[in-house]
Design an enzyme around this catalytic site. Structure first.
Site, short mmCIF file in Angstrom:
data_model
loop_
_atom_site.label_atom_id
_atom_site.label_comp_id
_atom_site.label_asym_id
_atom_site.label_seq_id
_atom_site.Cartn_x
_atom_site.Cartn_y
_atom_site.Cartn_z
N LYS A 156 -7.75 -2.44 9.01
CA LYS A 156 -8.75 -2.67 7.99
C LYS A 156 -9.57 -3.91 8.35
O LYS A 156 -9.09 -4.71 9.14
CB LYS A 156 -8.10 -2.80 6.62
CG LYS A 156 -7.21 -4.04 6.45
CD LYS A 156 -6.78 -4.17 5.04
CE LYS A 156 -7.77 -4.97 4.25
NZ LYS A 156 -7.38 -6.40 4.08
N ASP A 185 -2.63 0.41 6.65
CA ASP A 185 -2.61 -0.46 5.49
C ASP A 185 -1.22 -1.08 5.54
O ASP A 185 -0.23 -0.42 5.23
CB ASP A 185 -2.77 0.35 4.20
CG ASP A 185 -2.78 -0.56 2.98
OD1 ASP A 185 -2.00 -1.52 2.96
OD2 ASP A 185 -3.58 -0.33 2.06
N HIS A 186 -1.14 -2.33 5.98
CA HIS A 186 0.19 -2.86 6.31
C HIS A 186 1.13 -2.94 5.10
O HIS A 186 2.33 -2.97 5.25
CB HIS A 186 0.08 -4.21 7.04
CG HIS A 186 -0.17 -5.37 6.13
ND1 HIS A 186 -1.42 -5.69 5.67
CD2 HIS A 186 0.66 -6.29 5.59
CE1 HIS A 186 -1.34 -6.76 4.89
NE2 HIS A 186 -0.09 -7.14 4.83
N LYS A 190 5.75 -2.20 4.24
CA LYS A 190 6.72 -3.14 3.66
C LYS A 190 7.90 -2.36 3.11
O LYS A 190 7.73 -1.32 2.48
CB LYS A 190 6.07 -3.97 2.55
CG LYS A 190 5.04 -4.98 3.07
CD LYS A 190 4.45 -5.79 1.93
CE LYS A 190 3.23 -6.59 2.38
NZ LYS A 190 3.50 -7.86 2.99
N ASP A 243 -11.15 -6.51 0.00
CA ASP A 243 -10.07 -6.97 0.87
C ASP A 243 -8.70 -6.52 0.38
O ASP A 243 -7.81 -6.25 1.18
CB ASP A 243 -10.12 -8.51 0.94
CG ASP A 243 -9.10 -9.10 1.90
OD1 ASP A 243 -9.08 -8.65 3.06
OD2 ASP A 243 -8.33 -9.99 1.50
N HIS A 248 -4.71 -2.16 -0.44
CA HIS A 248 -3.32 -2.42 -0.79
C HIS A 248 -2.97 -2.04 -2.25
O HIS A 248 -1.99 -1.36 -2.50
CB HIS A 248 -2.96 -3.90 -0.59
CG HIS A 248 -3.30 -4.42 0.78
ND1 HIS A 248 -3.17 -3.65 1.92
CD2 HIS A 248 -3.75 -5.63 1.20
CE1 HIS A 248 -3.51 -4.38 2.98
NE2 HIS A 248 -3.89 -5.57 2.57
N LYS A 348 -6.65 -15.08 -4.81
CA LYS A 348 -6.21 -16.13 -3.89
C LYS A 348 -6.14 -17.45 -4.66
O LYS A 348 -6.80 -17.61 -5.68
CB LYS A 348 -7.19 -16.26 -2.73
CG LYS A 348 -7.30 -14.96 -1.93
CD LYS A 348 -7.49 -15.22 -0.46
CE LYS A 348 -7.51 -13.93 0.34
NZ LYS A 348 -6.17 -13.43 0.66
C1 BG6 Z 1 -4.58 -8.69 4.16
C2 BG6 Z 1 -5.73 -9.36 3.52
O1 BG6 Z 1 -4.83 -7.33 4.33
O2 BG6 Z 1 -3.42 -8.86 3.36
C3 BG6 Z 1 -5.43 -10.83 3.28
O3 BG6 Z 1 -6.88 -9.24 4.34
C4 BG6 Z 1 -4.15 -11.00 2.51
O4 BG6 Z 1 -6.51 -11.46 2.61
C5 BG6 Z 1 -3.04 -10.21 3.17
O5 BG6 Z 1 -3.83 -12.37 2.46
C6 BG6 Z 1 -1.78 -10.23 2.33
O6 BG6 Z 1 -0.76 -9.60 3.05
P1 BG6 Z 1 0.72 -10.15 3.04
O7 BG6 Z 1 1.49 -9.17 3.82
O8 BG6 Z 1 0.67 -11.51 3.66
O9 BG6 Z 1 1.08 -10.19 1.60
#
Ligand code: BG6
Length: 487
Positions: A156, A185-186, A190, A243, A248, A348
């Site tokens: 992304k 989408d990481h 999880k 973002d 997510h 944030k």
């Molecule tokens: C990313 C966003 O995809 O996910 C970031 O671009 C965000 O802005 C991050 O901080 C959060 O991921 P994680 O795994 O650190 O909670």
């Protein structure tokens, strides 16, 4: 597909191997897969980037990243010496045809040495502006042809809006078959997010009450104490809605709201998730103010440290109108969820770093206990804590010990760390292994990405048309702009 077996021999080409994502996430994840013996005997990572560094310098750089970011701590000498043999670096211009000729030659030579064909994974850890040229060039040298062996991974942001996402999908699908494309989408990698499927569909207990008859509302929150760090340049053109919410949070919502799948087939799961996105009620642009809230952080305090306002962050316009907090109220128009509000919010520089989903149940239909017994009464809720704590709690009323009948809310707790002593893999470990094994379940399909953009487009348009005059509107270290809780 057997996802419990090691993948077959594999070559991963990382475009943008000198960047932050590769350094902090991808290469440490690959190293941990190696330590946990998930990598095949024949395995190679080809790092490609514009930086003029040698193979050895690249290996040293990867080593430093692993020492700093790997969940298994610093690399042990014996492990490292064996692992570094897999790392190759090539300075490359992603626009030049010669780059792709080099990759083809290297793959052919390596496969010859290994005595057979391998998985070829092309990982685009690059700015979106390179995607078109990389994909087209891979196609022109014929490296995308083999539908079972060749795979492409896209990070992304997947587009800036619906139109650009469609354009990107068109480019990808022109060269690759959908089954070869892995849009990451990481969050889906999880452990606690995958567990939503297990919690809902491996237990008979919750499904009968998982609907509008019992659930009052659902809240999905991803709160971060971090600011934009060194990503101001990217974030200022994206904002929290693009973002975080578009990907997510909507993915979490899909997992919570989807119908039970008939099987664990990748497309079956993805179809059920896409059904949810299609059923989300469209927000009229002129009504966006009723359904969405935005905010931008001002200076403030995080854990006793003074932090700057968003507009003072490097790479951010000093008059920026970009939101660092976004919340939406959504309804899903289907039988299961009619009338149940879903609140999604992310910001944030908030007061806590915590991602969680709360399912709030309806009150009991009749209070039989006297008023004095129920002073502290609260409706039942289930909270799925995604991170940093990995827990599930069920809150219910219990009798307080004593001679009187007094009720009090209590929690029943499942805690990953207490129940399992084994370490939890990082999201990228799961996802990279899935790519190597050819399992697309946890990746986003083209229609899913577009449906998610569709959900947020009215808000994006309304916010673009109506410049916020009240930014910044929440101090760092607070729960977000005023009004977001009421809503
Ligand atoms: C990313 C966003 O995809 O996910 C970031 O671009 C965000 O802005 C991050 O901080 C959060 O991921 P994680 O795994 O650190 O909670």
């Amino acid at each position: 597909m057997d996802t419990t077996a090691k993948p077959t021999q594999t070559i991963i080409v990382i475009f943008g191997a000198g960047g932050d994502l590769a350094w902090r996430k991808l290469l440490p994840a690959i190293y941990n897969l190696y330590l946990d013996k998930w990598l095949p005997e024949n395995f190679m990572v080809v790092g490609m980037d514009i930086k003029n560094i040698t193979n050895i310098q690249f290996q040293e750089h990867v080593h430093a990243g692993i020492d700093k970011f790997s969940r298994s701590g610093k690399a042990k000498k014996k492990d490292w010496v064996a692992f570094e043999q897999c790392l190759v670096y090539k300075k490359a211009d992603f626009k030049a045809a010669s780059t792709y000729i080099y990759i083809t030659k290297l793959i052919n030579q390596t496969e010859k040495k290994w005595g057979g064909v391998s998985n070829r994974i092309f990982y685009m850890a690059v700015s979106p502006s390179f995607i078109e040229t990389i994909v087209t060039n891979i196609g022109s040298v014929g490296l995308a042809k083999d539908k079972t062996l060749s795979r492409i991974v896209a990070e992304k942001p997947f587009g800036q809006d619906l139109e650009s996402a469609r354009h990107l999908n068109k480019i990808l699908c022109h060269t690759f078959d959908e089954s070869q494309i892995y849009r990451i989408d990481h969050f889906l990698g999880k452990e606690t997010v995958q567990n939503i499927l297990a919690f809902r569909f491996a237990n008979a207990l919750f499904e009968p009450i998982w609907n509008r008859n019992y659930i009052d509302h659902i809240q999905i929150t991803v709160a971060e104490q971090l600011g934009v760090e060194n990503r101001g340049g990217y974030f200022d053109h994206a904002g929290a809605l693009r973002d975080m919410i578009q990907n997510h949070l909507l993915q979490l919502l899909c997992l919570i709201a989807m119908e039970p799948p008939v099987s664990f087939d990748a497309d079956e799961i993805r179809n059920r998730k896409t059904d949810v996105l299609h059923a989300i009620r469209e927000i009229e642009q002129q009504e966006v103010f009723k359904y969405a809230i935005r905010g931008q952080y001002d200076k403030g305090w995080i854990e006793g440290k003074k932090v700057k306002s968003y507009r003072d962050e490097p790479g951010v316009d000093s008059n920026s109108k970009t939101e660092t907090f976004a919340a939406m109220k959504l309804f899903i128009d289907n039988w299961r969820w009619q009338g149940v509000p879903f609140y999604v919010r992310s910001g944030k520089r908030m007061n806590e770093s915590r991602s969680y989903i709360t399912i709030r149940f309806k009150p009991v239909p009749h209070q039989s206990f006297p008023a004095e017994a129920t002073g502290n009464w609260q409706p039942n809720s289930i909270t799925l804590n995604i991170q940093p704590r990995m827990t599930i709690t069920l809150s219910f009323q219990a009798k307080r010990p004593g001679l009187q009948m007094l009720l009090n809310p209590v929690d029943m707790l499942f805690d990953y760390d207490e129940s399992y002593k084994t370490g939890t893999p990082e999201a990228y470990e799961t996802l990279l292994l899935d790519v190597m094994q050819g399992d697309t379940t946890l990746f986003m399909r083209a229609d899913q990405v577009e449906a998610a953009w569709d959900v947020i487009m009215p808000v994006l348009k309304a916010w673009e048309a109506d410049t916020p005059v009240h930014f910044p509107n929440y101090a760092s270290g607070t729960p977000g702009p005023e009004g977001s809780d009421l809503f």
